[in-house]
Motif scaffolding. Structure first.
Motif, PDB file in Angstrom:
ATOM      1  N   VAL A 284       9.473   1.619 -35.888  1.00  0.00           N
ATOM      2  CA  VAL A 284       9.258   0.224 -36.272  1.00  0.00           C
ATOM      3  C   VAL A 284       8.385  -0.439 -35.212  1.00  0.00           C
ATOM      4  O   VAL A 284       8.639  -0.293 -34.013  1.00  0.00           O
ATOM      5  N   CYS A 285       7.368  -1.152 -35.640  1.00  0.00           N
ATOM      6  CA  CYS A 285       6.362  -1.688 -34.708  1.00  0.00           C
ATOM      7  C   CYS A 285       6.197  -3.194 -34.879  1.00  0.00           C
ATOM      8  O   CYS A 285       6.214  -3.709 -36.003  1.00  0.00           O
ATOM      9  N   ASP A 286       6.008  -3.873 -33.776  1.00  0.00           N
ATOM     10  CA  ASP A 286       5.692  -5.303 -33.783  1.00  0.00           C
ATOM     11  C   ASP A 286       4.239  -5.446 -34.221  1.00  0.00           C
ATOM     12  O   ASP A 286       3.313  -5.154 -33.468  1.00  0.00           O
ATOM     13  N   ASP A 287       4.035  -5.882 -35.469  1.00  0.00           N
ATOM     14  CA  ASP A 287       2.658  -5.918 -35.989  1.00  0.00           C
ATOM     15  C   ASP A 287       1.800  -6.948 -35.268  1.00  0.00           C
ATOM     16  O   ASP A 287       0.578  -6.781 -35.169  1.00  0.00           O
ATOM     17  N   ASP A 288       2.402  -8.011 -34.740  1.00  0.00           N
ATOM     18  CA  ASP A 288       1.616  -8.999 -34.004  1.00  0.00           C
ATOM     19  C   ASP A 288       0.962  -8.385 -32.765  1.00  0.00           C
ATOM     20  O   ASP A 288      -0.161  -8.730 -32.402  1.00  0.00           O
ATOM     21  N   ALA A 289       1.674  -7.476 -32.116  1.00  0.00           N
ATOM     22  CA  ALA A 289       1.179  -6.905 -30.856  1.00  0.00           C
ATOM     23  C   ALA A 289       0.478  -5.564 -31.015  1.00  0.00           C
ATOM     24  O   ALA A 289      -0.423  -5.239 -30.240  1.00  0.00           O
ATOM     25  N   TYR A 290       0.862  -4.776 -32.033  1.00  0.00           N
ATOM     26  CA  TYR A 290       0.426  -3.382 -32.052  1.00  0.00           C
ATOM     27  C   TYR A 290      -0.305  -2.935 -33.315  1.00  0.00           C
ATOM     28  O   TYR A 290      -0.718  -1.779 -33.398  1.00  0.00           O
ATOM     29  N   LEU A 291      -0.463  -3.818 -34.304  1.00  0.00           N
ATOM     30  CA  LEU A 291      -1.074  -3.387 -35.560  1.00  0.00           C
ATOM     31  C   LEU A 291      -2.449  -2.762 -35.345  1.00  0.00           C
ATOM     32  O   LEU A 291      -2.717  -1.640 -35.787  1.00  0.00           O
ATOM     33  N   LEU A 292      -3.335  -3.460 -34.652  1.00  0.00           N
ATOM     34  CA  LEU A 292      -4.698  -2.947 -34.485  1.00  0.00           C
ATOM     35  C   LEU A 292      -4.719  -1.701 -33.599  1.00  0.00           C
ATOM     36  O   LEU A 292      -5.493  -0.766 -33.858  1.00  0.00           O
ATOM     37  N   GLU A 293      -3.897  -1.660 -32.567  1.00  0.00           N
ATOM     38  CA  GLU A 293      -3.830  -0.462 -31.719  1.00  0.00           C
ATOM     39  C   GLU A 293      -3.412   0.754 -32.535  1.00  0.00           C
ATOM     40  O   GLU A 293      -3.927   1.862 -32.354  1.00  0.00           O
ATOM     41  N   LEU A 294      -2.468   0.549 -33.449  1.00  0.00           N
ATOM     42  CA  LEU A 294      -1.987   1.660 -34.277  1.00  0.00           C
ATOM     43  C   LEU A 294      -3.046   2.100 -35.282  1.00  0.00           C
ATOM     44  O   LEU A 294      -3.210   3.301 -35.536  1.00  0.00           O
ATOM     45  N   VAL A 295      -3.762   1.135 -35.873  1.00  0.00           N
ATOM     46  CA  VAL A 295      -4.852   1.492 -36.788  1.00  0.00           C
ATOM     47  C   VAL A 295      -5.867   2.361 -36.056  1.00  0.00           C
ATOM     48  O   VAL A 295      -6.321   3.396 -36.568  1.00  0.00           O
ATOM     49  N   ARG A 296      -6.255   1.940 -34.870  1.00  0.00           N
ATOM     50  CA  ARG A 296      -7.223   2.717 -34.088  1.00  0.00           C
ATOM     51  C   ARG A 296      -6.660   4.082 -33.721  1.00  0.00           C
ATOM     52  O   ARG A 296      -7.345   5.114 -33.858  1.00  0.00           O
ATOM     53  N   HIS A 297      -5.437   4.104 -33.262  1.00  0.00           N
ATOM     54  CA  HIS A 297      -4.800   5.368 -32.857  1.00  0.00           C
ATOM     55  C   HIS A 297      -4.773   6.373 -34.010  1.00  0.00           C
ATOM     56  O   HIS A 297      -5.115   7.547 -33.843  1.00  0.00           O
ATOM     57  N   ILE A 298      -4.386   5.904 -35.184  1.00  0.00           N
ATOM     58  CA  ILE A 298      -4.258   6.803 -36.338  1.00  0.00           C
ATOM     59  C   ILE A 298      -5.629   7.246 -36.836  1.00  0.00           C
ATOM     60  O   ILE A 298      -5.851   8.429 -37.110  1.00  0.00           O
ATOM     61  N   HIS A 299      -6.573   6.327 -36.930  1.00  0.00           N
ATOM     62  CA  HIS A 299      -7.877   6.676 -37.482  1.00  0.00           C
ATOM     63  C   HIS A 299      -8.734   7.504 -36.526  1.00  0.00           C
ATOM     64  O   HIS A 299      -9.694   8.156 -36.954  1.00  0.00           O
ATOM     65  N   LEU A 300      -8.381   7.508 -35.256  1.00  0.00           N
ATOM     66  CA  LEU A 300      -9.097   8.375 -34.313  1.00  0.00           C
ATOM     67  C   LEU A 300      -8.458   9.760 -34.200  1.00  0.00           C
ATOM     68  O   LEU A 300      -8.986  10.625 -33.516  1.00  0.00           O
ATOM     69  N   ASN A 301      -7.340   9.972 -34.889  1.00  0.00           N
ATOM     70  CA  ASN A 301      -6.659  11.272 -34.807  1.00  0.00           C
ATOM     71  C   ASN A 301      -7.546  12.450 -35.188  1.00  0.00           C
ATOM     72  O   ASN A 301      -7.555  13.461 -34.488  1.00  0.00           O
ATOM     73  N   PRO A 302      -8.314  12.383 -36.282  1.00  0.00           N
ATOM     74  CA  PRO A 302      -9.175  13.530 -36.611  1.00  0.00           C
ATOM     75  C   PRO A 302     -10.210  13.818 -35.528  1.00  0.00           C
ATOM     76  O   PRO A 302     -10.561  14.974 -35.298  1.00  0.00           O
ATOM     77  N   LEU A 303     -10.678  12.776 -34.862  1.00  0.00           N
ATOM     78  CA  LEU A 303     -11.647  12.964 -33.782  1.00  0.00           C
ATOM     79  C   LEU A 303     -10.976  13.575 -32.558  1.00  0.00           C
ATOM     80  O   LEU A 303     -11.504  14.519 -31.953  1.00  0.00           O
ATOM     81  N   ARG A 304      -9.830  13.077 -32.195  1.00  0.00           N
ATOM     82  CA  ARG A 304      -9.124  13.604 -31.024  1.00  0.00           C
ATOM     83  C   ARG A 304      -8.600  15.014 -31.265  1.00  0.00           C
ATOM     84  O   ARG A 304      -8.386  15.771 -30.318  1.00  0.00           O
ATOM     85  N   ALA A 305      -8.381  15.379 -32.517  1.00  0.00           N
ATOM     86  CA  ALA A 305      -7.926  16.734 -32.848  1.00  0.00           C
ATOM     87  C   ALA A 305      -9.089  17.688 -33.084  1.00  0.00           C
ATOM     88  O   ALA A 305      -8.889  18.837 -33.476  1.00  0.00           O
TER      89      ALA A 305
END
Length: 325
Positions: A106-127
């Motif tokens: 469970v994530c605080d969307d006010d603080a972490y929504l954009l960080e999580l979007v970036r983290h998830i969408h960069l997964n194919p690149l980091r992998a």
């Protein structure tokens, strides 16, 4: 140690991660990926669940979801069960496909929504599935393409997400792309696939050691308190002195001696257990615990991290505490 129950409340942002059993591949062919996306798309619409990011890798996937009307669990049960059955039929296999249960933070969307979007969408690149952002826009099994208006599966709730970057779509997409690029150059201080104090503080230096934290939640103390209040979690009915006495007896030490400074291994061991139990289970603040153990607030936090592993390995102490509830 028994696993904690999931926190599954409509209206909360959840980062979902699921891996193949023994880290084996859960997506082998394009048909597999298309089947998974098709099932997910239908369930999102049916359950009115919002999706803000997603990425499929060979042996795992990430989803960033917010259920609005009902808990997430029914959606995930239908998605994973249906996909596993069809995958086994396609590949003439039997048995479990996924490793244990899916993980959801469970994530605080006010603080972490954009960080999580970036983290998830960069997964194919980091992998190393793709080699650059230019290639990522062509990768069909990630929400990045849809956010940039380049096609792909229609899973993401695009308008509210892009509005966090700018009002005009073109400007918003340019800023989103720069945001992703910045994530490549600066790196990620810690994987956003877990909750608790350490991860939350890695992204928000303003959070204090004595704030309430929970390993199932990515967010600060006020957010954690609100979520646990909504879930109905209650504080374990032990006093601080109760825990000190129980752990002291378990470790064959005098409770009064634990209030004295000591670097002896048995005292350090007992204090670590106490710090974990009283801050993570009983929800006492570090400022309350420290004076009872001759520790600073920072020392309480560090001891609790060590104590988590010690507690998970100590089934006798777990039974003792469970019997005292």
């Amino acid at each position: 140690m028994p696993r904690q129950s999931r926190i599954d409340i409509p209206g909360l942002l959840q980062h979902v991660i699921c891996r193949g059993v023994a880290r084996s591949d859960i997506f082998i062919t394009e048909d597999d990926r298309e089947d998974f996306v098709r099932r997910l798309s239908g369930l999102l619409a049916e359950t009115e669940t919002r999706c803000y990011a997603w990425a499929l890798l060979d042996n795992h996937f990430h989803l960033l979801l917010m259920p609005t009307c009902q808990p997430l669990a029914p959606l995930m049960l239908r998605l994973l069960t249906g996909y596993a059955v069809s995958f086994n039929l396609r590949h003439n296999r039997s048995g479990h496909l996924f490793q244990n249960r899916y993980k959801s933070i469970v994530c605080d969307d006010d603080a972490y929504l954009l960080e999580l979007v970036r983290h998830i969408h960069l997964n194919p690149l980091r992998a190393d599935v793709v080699k650059s952002l230019d290639e990522l826009i062509c990768y069909p099994w990630c929400g990045h393409r849809q956010l940039l208006g380049a096609g792909g599966a229609d899973l993401i709730d695009v308008v509210p997400l892009l509005s966090l970057f700018a009002k005009r779509k073109k400007t918003a997409r340019d800023r989103y792309l720069k945001f992703l690029a910045d994530g490549i150059t600066t790196g990620t201080p810690m994987k956003l696939s877990q909750g608790g104090r350490r991860v939350s503080q890695a992204y928000n230096s303003a959070l204090q050691d004595e704030e309430l934290f929970d390993d199932r939640i990515l967010g600060g103390g006020a957010f954690v308190a609100r979520v646990l209040g909504e879930k109905g979690d209650t504080v374990v009915p032990w006093s601080l002195q109760d825990v000190i006495a129980m752990v002291a007896g378990h470790c064959h030490l005098a409770a009064a001696d634990l209030a004295l400074p000591s670097k002896q291994a048995d005292f350090v061991h007992a204090k670590a257990l106490i710090c974990y139990i009283v801050t993570r289970i009983c929800r006492f603040k570090g400022t309350e615990v420290g004076p009872c153990l001759a520790y600073s607030t920072t020392a309480v936090s560090r001891a609790a991290l060590r104590g988590k592993r010690l507690y998970e390995e100590d089934s006798v102490l777990q039974e003792l505490l469970n019997g005292a509830k």
